[in-house]
Design a protein around this motif. Structure first.
Motif, PDB file in Angstrom:
ATOM      1  N   ASN A   1      97.699  27.318  88.942  1.00  0.00           N
ATOM      2  CA  ASN A   1      96.919  27.683  88.252  1.00  0.00           C
ATOM      3  C   ASN A   1      96.280  26.525  87.416  1.00  0.00           C
ATOM      4  N   ARG A   2      95.641  26.100  88.193  1.00  0.00           N
ATOM      5  CA  ARG A   2      95.042  25.127  87.705  1.00  0.00           C
ATOM      6  C   ARG A   2      93.876  24.313  88.944  1.00  0.00           C
ATOM      7  N   ILE A   3      92.932  24.590  89.100  1.00  0.00           N
ATOM      8  CA  ILE A   3      92.366  22.921  90.192  1.00  0.00           C
ATOM      9  C   ILE A   3      92.520  22.273  89.868  1.00  0.00           C
ATOM     10  N   GLY A   4      92.537  21.693  90.498  1.00  0.00           N
ATOM     11  CA  GLY A   4      92.614  19.923  91.212  1.00  0.00           C
ATOM     12  C   GLY A   4      91.621  19.198  90.675  1.00  0.00           C
ATOM     13  N   VAL A   5      91.071  18.292  89.850  1.00  0.00           N
ATOM     14  CA  VAL A   5      90.266  17.406  89.202  1.00  0.00           C
ATOM     15  C   VAL A   5      90.940  15.914  90.129  1.00  0.00           C
ATOM     16  N   ARG A   6      90.144  15.402  91.004  1.00  0.00           N
ATOM     17  CA  ARG A   6      90.629  13.503  90.961  1.00  0.00           C
ATOM     18  C   ARG A   6      89.594  13.259  90.602  1.00  0.00           C
ATOM     19  N   GLU A   7      88.917  12.624  90.143  1.00  0.00           N
ATOM     20  CA  GLU A   7      87.891  11.843  89.119  1.00  0.00           C
ATOM     21  C   GLU A   7      87.152  12.218  87.821  1.00  0.00           C
ATOM     22  N   THR A   8      87.603  11.739  86.838  1.00  0.00           N
ATOM     23  CA  THR A   8      86.259  11.863  85.671  1.00  0.00           C
ATOM     24  C   THR A   8      86.291  10.513  85.005  1.00  0.00           C
ATOM     25  N   ARG A   9      87.178   9.828  84.195  1.00  0.00           N
ATOM     26  CA  ARG A   9      86.737   8.454  83.242  1.00  0.00           C
ATOM     27  C   ARG A   9      87.562   7.477  84.710  1.00  0.00           C
ATOM     28  N   HIS A  10      86.916   6.518  84.365  1.00  0.00           N
ATOM     29  CA  HIS A  10      87.275   5.126  84.403  1.00  0.00           C
ATOM     30  C   HIS A  10      87.385   3.820  82.915  1.00  0.00           C
ATOM     31  N   ILE A  11      88.706   3.367  82.561  1.00  0.00           N
ATOM     32  CA  ILE A  11      88.154   2.902  81.099  1.00  0.00           C
ATOM     33  C   ILE A  11      87.473   1.445  81.598  1.00  0.00           C
ATOM     34  N   HIS A  12      87.117   0.805  81.322  1.00  0.00           N
ATOM     35  CA  HIS A  12      86.894  -0.380  81.133  1.00  0.00           C
ATOM     36  C   HIS A  12      88.038  -1.755  80.402  1.00  0.00           C
ATOM     37  N   GLY A  13      88.945  -2.443  81.658  1.00  0.00           N
ATOM     38  CA  GLY A  13      89.937  -2.749  81.527  1.00  0.00           C
ATOM     39  C   GLY A  13      89.240  -3.803  81.174  1.00  0.00           C
ATOM     40  N   ASP A  14      90.422  -5.125  80.538  1.00  0.00           N
ATOM     41  CA  ASP A  14      90.577  -6.592  80.816  1.00  0.00           C
ATOM     42  C   ASP A  14      90.546  -6.791  82.199  1.00  0.00           C
ATOM     43  N   TYR A  15      90.637  -6.344  83.727  1.00  0.00           N
ATOM     44  CA  TYR A  15      89.704  -6.349  84.662  1.00  0.00           C
ATOM     45  C   TYR A  15      90.375  -4.735  85.467  1.00  0.00           C
ATOM     46  N   THR A  16      88.651  -4.955  87.107  1.00  0.00           N
ATOM     47  CA  THR A  16      88.244  -3.991  87.065  1.00  0.00           C
ATOM     48  C   THR A  16      89.415  -3.520  88.193  1.00  0.00           C
ATOM     49  N   LEU A  17      89.986  -2.996  89.150  1.00  0.00           N
ATOM     50  CA  LEU A  17      90.506  -3.023  90.661  1.00  0.00           C
ATOM     51  C   LEU A  17      89.438  -2.841  91.279  1.00  0.00           C
ATOM     52  N   THR A  18      89.529  -3.426  92.628  1.00  0.00           N
ATOM     53  CA  THR A  18      87.941  -3.269  93.017  1.00  0.00           C
ATOM     54  C   THR A  18      88.567  -2.415  94.511  1.00  0.00           C
ATOM     55  N   GLU A  19      87.324  -2.681  95.210  1.00  0.00           N
ATOM     56  CA  GLU A  19      87.304  -2.058  96.853  1.00  0.00           C
ATOM     57  C   GLU A  19      88.018  -2.873  97.486  1.00  0.00           C
ATOM     58  N   TYR A  20      87.451  -3.921  97.300  1.00  0.00           N
ATOM     59  CA  TYR A  20      88.180  -4.625  97.582  1.00  0.00           C
ATOM     60  C   TYR A  20      89.893  -5.538  97.723  1.00  0.00           C
ATOM     61  N   ASP A  21      90.138  -5.319  96.749  1.00  0.00           N
ATOM     62  CA  ASP A  21      91.316  -5.324  96.300  1.00  0.00           C
ATOM     63  C   ASP A  21      92.240  -5.064  96.732  1.00  0.00           C
ATOM     64  N   VAL A  22      91.891  -3.526  97.457  1.00  0.00           N
ATOM     65  CA  VAL A  22      92.831  -2.116  97.585  1.00  0.00           C
ATOM     66  C   VAL A  22      92.593  -2.996  99.235  1.00  0.00           C
ATOM     67  N   VAL A  23      91.897  -3.219  99.727  1.00  0.00           N
ATOM     68  CA  VAL A  23      91.628  -3.268 101.419  1.00  0.00           C
ATOM     69  C   VAL A  23      92.467  -4.336 101.769  1.00  0.00           C
ATOM     70  N   GLU A  24      92.527  -5.249 100.501  1.00  0.00           N
ATOM     71  CA  GLU A  24      92.519  -6.686 101.354  1.00  0.00           C
ATOM     72  C   GLU A  24      94.118  -6.661 100.883  1.00  0.00           C
ATOM     73  N   GLY A  25      94.719  -5.833 100.679  1.00  0.00           N
ATOM     74  CA  GLY A  25      95.939  -6.400  99.812  1.00  0.00           C
ATOM     75  C   GLY A  25      96.473  -7.214  99.062  1.00  0.00           C
ATOM     76  N   LYS A  26      95.518  -7.460  97.992  1.00  0.00           N
ATOM     77  CA  LYS A  26      95.123  -8.333  96.928  1.00  0.00           C
ATOM     78  C   LYS A  26      96.511  -8.396  95.998  1.00  0.00           C
ATOM     79  N   LYS A  27      97.379  -9.345  95.866  1.00  0.00           N
ATOM     80  CA  LYS A  27      98.821  -9.170  94.809  1.00  0.00           C
ATOM     81  C   LYS A  27      97.995 -10.451  94.034  1.00  0.00           C
ATOM     82  N   PHE A  28      98.495  -9.426  92.294  1.00  0.00           N
ATOM     83  CA  PHE A  28      97.677 -10.164  91.476  1.00  0.00           C
ATOM     84  C   PHE A  28      99.461 -10.659  90.637  1.00  0.00           C
TER      85      PHE A  28
END
Length: 452
Positions: free
Chosen positions: A314-341
């Motif tokens: 009964n609702r369409i699925g939305v994948r993406e709208t806003r991304h806040i600007h936070g104190d840190y921004t998660l990046t593609e490198y962080d994801v693919v490299e499996g970075k631990k913070f």
């Protein structure tokens, strides 16, 4: 109706992230209010039928999302609506978790039963209340009632769209950074009466026409549930002969907990997920695509000859709208490299999954087997705004990184982290940004969550 006007923590949005946030805050001693715009809870997992959940694991034997999200799964298993975590037959993720949407909703309701927690549906949030740069409350409307001002020590934005953060004046980016285009929307539907044995037999005879994990290639009949990404040649031929053009290049479905029922994700519509009128138009367009998909399945796909359409979300699925600007921004490198913070408070293990904003392509950036990453607490803190945490899909992440972090198990883990942080901030009389992150990480681990 509301019994109080002052709360320790207010959570906005009763989807997967918001429910986990509210439960975590209440269990940690905070007088908590959970607000939901619609008349029912559940978010996209229930009302947009976005199942199965994926993924709770980095490998089949290494679970990286536990805590409250796992508790929800266990409740669903107990009620007979979930077979548990099973290997992903497509091989995109380590595991998938099929859950009947209504059972998942009931599991959420069961989990929300706590003396510190009030749930209010049918709420419109008019704006936020601020003292300088600190969010101190909300102005809301419930149905036709007059506006009400609520006060809170901490507000959690689990709206899915960073709506509260936007009200508060937080910085954000819509979609990808270079042109602000977003991933397309999809309308999911369920068919029943599918002959799964016949589908398996076809896949076994035509493996070249499917995306399959190594396990599915060698032990297809041993899989407890089937997931299918393929029939590429059949779809291409049918689109030419029957002029079926309004959907993706493949059949994509997941067998549900109920035998013979499959959850189908084939539609694709480009729209502004923040615009109500655009969303209504997108739903209508996607509903037409559903009809074409059903025609394709009934006339061309083995195993669907006697299937029937059971349900359309009964609702369409939305994948993406806003991304806040936070104190840190998660990046593609962080994801693919499996970075631990050092301030990691939740984990993700799903690859970067981008449904192209420009066309029908779908790209998956795979990680090395067993790779997972942690998400910094800083990603939940909007720059320059105090008293507010953001959980779920709109955290501070690039378009690419969000293609992984947007998945429901990770959003649930982020919700638990946000709710725990909010309650600890109240207990220690500090702003969320001032909270001792090691104390937060220790408390999450005590709750059974995985933080790195």
């Amino acid at each position: 109706m509301l019994n109080h006007l002052n709360y320790d923590v207010i959570v906005c949005g009763a989807g997967s992230a918001g429910i986990c946030a509210a439960v975590a805050a209440a269990r940690n001693g905070a007088k908590t209010l959970l607000l939901e715009h619609y008349d029912d809870i559940g978010g996209t997992m229930v009302h947009a039928l976005v199942f199965p959940a994926m993924t709770f694991h980095a490998t089949v034997d290494h679970q990286v999302i536990k805590g409250i999200p796992e508790e929800l799964v266990q409740i669903a298993i107990r009620h007979g609506g979930c077979p548990g975590h099973i290997p992903d037959p497509i091989g995109t993720a380590a595991t998938i978790t099929p859950i009947e949407p209504n059972v998942f909703r009931d599991s959420m309701i069961e989990l929300l039963s706590h003396p510190n927690l009030t749930v209010q549906t049918g709420v419109t949030i008019e704006t936020v209340v601020k003292n300088a740069n600190r969010v101190t409350g909300l102005v809301i409307k419930i149905g036709n009632s007059p506006k009400t001002t609520l006060a809170a020590d901490v507000v959690i934005d689990a709206s899915g769209d960073a709506a509260i953060a936007a009200f508060a004046g937080a910085e954000f980016t819509v979609g990808r950074e270079k042109d602000h285009k977003t991933q397309p929307l999809s309308l999911i539907f369920v068919m029943q009466g599918v002959d799964i044995a016949k589908v398996r037999d076809y896949i076994r005879r035509h493996p070249e026409d499917f995306v399959l994990s190594e396990l599915a290639r060698t032990h297809l009949n041993d899989l407890p549930r089937l997931a299918v990404a393929g029939f590429f040649s059949t779809v291409k031929s049918a689109q030419k002969t029957d002029q079926l053009v309004q959907f993706r290049d493949r059949v994509l479905f997941f067998e549900m907990a109920t035998p013979g029922e499959v959850n189908i994700n084939m539609t694709r519509v480009y729209a502004n997920g923040l615009d109500t009128v655009d969303l209504e138009s997108a739903y209508k367009a996607a509903r037409d695509q559903v009809d074409e998909c059903v025609t394709l399945l009934l006339h061309h796909i083995p195993g669907f000859e006697y299937a029937t359409l059971k349900e359309v979300a009964n609702r369409i699925g939305v994948r993406e709208t806003r991304h806040i600007h936070g104190d840190y921004t998660l990046t593609e490198y962080d994801v693919v490299e499996g970075k631990k913070f050092a301030d990691g408070i939740a984990c993700g293990a799903f690859p970067i999954d981008i449904h192209s904003p420009d066309g029908n392509a779908m790209s998956i950036t795979h990680m090395e087997p067993g790779t997972y990453y942690s998400i910094p607490y800083r990603c939940l803190l909007p720059k320059g705004i105090e008293g507010l945490l953001v959980a779920g899909r709109p955290i501070s992440a690039t378009h690419e990184a969000a293609g992984s972090a947007r998945l429901s198990p990770t959003c649930m883990a982020l919700g638990e982290a946000a709710g725990t942080a909010a309650a600890l901030s109240v207990t220690h009389h500090c702003l969320p940004r001032e909270l001792d992150v090691e104390q937060l990480r220790d408390q999450l681990k005590n709750q059974g969550a995985v933080v790195a």
